[in-house]
Design a protein around this motif. Structure first.
Motif, PDB file in Angstrom:
ATOM      1  N   ALA A   9      85.217  67.580 -10.030  1.00  0.00           N
ATOM      2  CA  ALA A   9      84.359  66.664  -9.278  1.00  0.00           C
ATOM      3  C   ALA A   9      84.958  65.268  -9.367  1.00  0.00           C
ATOM      4  N   SER A  17      84.333  62.617  -7.704  1.00  0.00           N
ATOM      5  CA  SER A  17      83.434  61.493  -7.435  1.00  0.00           C
ATOM      6  C   SER A  17      81.985  61.958  -7.598  1.00  0.00           C
ATOM      7  N   TRP A  36      77.727  60.545  -7.734  1.00  0.00           N
ATOM      8  CA  TRP A  36      76.770  59.482  -7.469  1.00  0.00           C
ATOM      9  C   TRP A  36      75.360  60.046  -7.677  1.00  0.00           C
ATOM     10  N   GLY A  57      74.107  63.460  -5.935  1.00  0.00           N
ATOM     11  CA  GLY A  57      75.155  64.277  -5.342  1.00  0.00           C
ATOM     12  C   GLY A  57      76.525  64.002  -5.914  1.00  0.00           C
ATOM     13  N   TYR A  58      77.503  64.727  -5.411  1.00  0.00           N
ATOM     14  CA  TYR A  58      78.877  64.536  -5.864  1.00  0.00           C
ATOM     15  C   TYR A  58      79.846  65.142  -4.859  1.00  0.00           C
ATOM     16  N   GLN A  59      81.103  64.741  -4.989  1.00  0.00           N
ATOM     17  CA  GLN A  59      82.185  65.351  -4.218  1.00  0.00           C
ATOM     18  C   GLN A  59      82.891  66.354  -5.110  1.00  0.00           C
ATOM     19  N   GLU A  68      85.990  69.492  -5.511  1.00  0.00           N
ATOM     20  CA  GLU A  68      87.275  69.978  -4.998  1.00  0.00           C
ATOM     21  C   GLU A  68      87.601  71.276  -5.718  1.00  0.00           C
ATOM     22  N   LEU A 111      75.848  72.927  -1.589  1.00  0.00           N
ATOM     23  CA  LEU A 111      76.901  72.388  -0.745  1.00  0.00           C
ATOM     24  C   LEU A 111      76.316  72.014   0.612  1.00  0.00           C
ATOM     25  N   THR A 112      76.624  70.806   1.072  1.00  0.00           N
ATOM     26  CA  THR A 112      76.086  70.335   2.351  1.00  0.00           C
ATOM     27  C   THR A 112      77.176  70.053   3.383  1.00  0.00           C
ATOM     28  N   GLN A 113      78.392  69.869   2.940  1.00  0.00           N
ATOM     29  CA  GLN A 113      79.492  69.550   3.858  1.00  0.00           C
ATOM     30  C   GLN A 113      80.776  70.081   3.241  1.00  0.00           C
ATOM     31  N   ILE A 171      80.954  68.248  -0.214  1.00  0.00           N
ATOM     32  CA  ILE A 171      79.909  67.352  -0.699  1.00  0.00           C
ATOM     33  C   ILE A 171      78.730  68.220  -1.121  1.00  0.00           C
ATOM     34  N   SER A 217      74.665  68.112  -2.670  1.00  0.00           N
ATOM     35  CA  SER A 217      73.462  67.376  -3.063  1.00  0.00           C
ATOM     36  C   SER A 217      72.959  67.967  -4.367  1.00  0.00           C
TER      37      SER A 217
END
Length: 380
Positions: free
Chosen positions: A282, A284, A286, A289-291, A293, A319-321, A357, A359
């Motif tokens: 991860a 990133s 926030w 949520g988070y990004q 990979e 997962l949203t995106q 991305i 949530s």
């Protein structure tokens, strides 16, 4: 903790061996382990797998990606390893095995022309070489043909030292120094040639695996001078080496003959069904949520024509995106990600990545996910 498999050396003159706990937050930043591996019984006849980090100042001055990689390997159970080199540690602010062969300012073409590597190999007897080498050659406007010829000579010398040598070769991180406006494109030109060079140089006994260190690396945010990695860059470099290196460790030590009666042993050249592994990080995070990979690696000796990764996020995240894959999500939040047309085909040892991305509830802990990979062939 777990141990990689070892067979006693058949010839004492031929060493056969390939490549401390960090805080949880640091492990997460580079894609830390999702669960500890089972402990294997220690083999009293086995010895640590020797891994040589080879290159220039990006590897050795101070080359702190080595410290990040070492600690991630240790924390995920790869404890029977030994980083080797004629140079010692150069700081980095965390305990690690700092031995390396990263000589600041060196050109790979000079190392080849002056036959500097054989003595270093003889002194350290590595079984896996992790090579990020050529930045100074690019800066010096040396043509890709000459650099790749130097790579070939070094590989010959590695195999003379150890016929079972396993070699990881980086597509170089980007560079954009203020004093070299042409360097950025020169790196692109060299990197474009490395996969074909590796395919013609690799052998079943001594494979050459390309590790893409260029994609997703930013000279603006991941270096402090347009060339040398900062802490963010160190994390990214270590994260890219990790799956390729552990794939070698998981298939057995170099020279392990495997079971000759079992064609499915992944350690047998040319044997086994296509298989893959997946690792999560991860980069990133926030509030809410988070990004994420995920890196997918072909862990078999057969080509993979496609893959599907199951991602089960922890703590109610969803997962949203997604990019780099096609997403299907079940009602419990588990996601199945299938490759795109352009990133599904993986040669043995090759890797691809996809990002997403997610949530997450406000009460969720640090991002984590269980990821598993299924490889496909052309007929599956």
């Amino acid at each position: 903790m777990r141990s990689t498999r070892h067979s006693p050396p058949r010839n004492p003159s031929v060493r056969i061996i390939p490549v401390l706990g960090l805080l949880a937050a640091l492990l997460l930043a580079i894609g830390g382990p999702l669960a500890p591996r089972a402990t294997a019984a220690a083999d009293p006849t086995a010895r640590a797998v020797r891994i040589m980090p080879l290159g220039d100042s990006i590897t050795g001055s101070p080359g702190c990606w080595r410290a990040v990689l070492w600690n991630r390997l240790q924390s995920s159970g790869y404890t029977d390893i030994d980083f080797v080199g004629t140079l010692g540690p150069q700081g980095c602010g965390q305990p690690h095995d700092g031995d390396n062969e990263g000589h600041g300012g060196e050109l790979v073409t000079n190392v080849a022309d002056q036959n500097l590597l054989p003595g270093r190999l003889a002194a350290t007897l590595p079984d896996i070489v992790v090579m990020h080498f050529g930045t100074n050659d690019v800066w010096s406007a040396i043509a890709p043909d000459r650099i790749l010829a130097a790579y070939s000579k070094l590989v010959e010398q590695m195999r003379a030292s150890n016929p079972d040598m396993k070699i990881l070769v980086a597509q170089l991180i980007p560079m954009n120094p203020g004093s070299c406006t042409a360097c950025a494109q020169r790196v692109v030109d060299l990197n474009a040639r490395i996969p074909d060079w590796a395919r013609t140089t690799s052998t079943d006994r001594s494979p050459v695996t390309v590790v893409d260190q260029w994609t997703g690396f930013s000279t603006a945010t991941d270096t402090y001078d347009g060339v040398h990695p900062n802490a963010s860059g160190d994390d990214k470099i270590a994260a890219r080496w990790y799956p390729a290196l552990t794939a070698l460790l998981d298939t057995g030590t170099p020279g392990d003959p495997g079971d000759p009666d079992d064609p499915g042993d992944p350690g047998d050249p040319g044997g086994g069904q296509p298989s893959c592994s997946a690792s999560f990080r991860a980069p990133s995070v926030w509030q809410g949520g988070y990004q994420g990979e995920v890196t997918v690696t072909n862990t078999s000796t057969s080509p993979v024509s496609g893959w599907t990764v199951t991602v089960a996020p922890a703590d109610g995240a969803r997962l949203t995106q997604i990019w780099g894959g096609t997403l299907t999500t079940t009602t419990d939040g588990t996601a199945a990600v299938t490759n795109e047309a352009w990133n599904g085909t993986l040669a043995p040892g090759a890797s691809a990545t996809f990002g997403f991305i997610a949530s997450a509830p406000a009460t969720a802990g640090a991002p984590s996910a269980t990821v598993t990979c299924t490889a496909h062939t052309a007929s599956s």
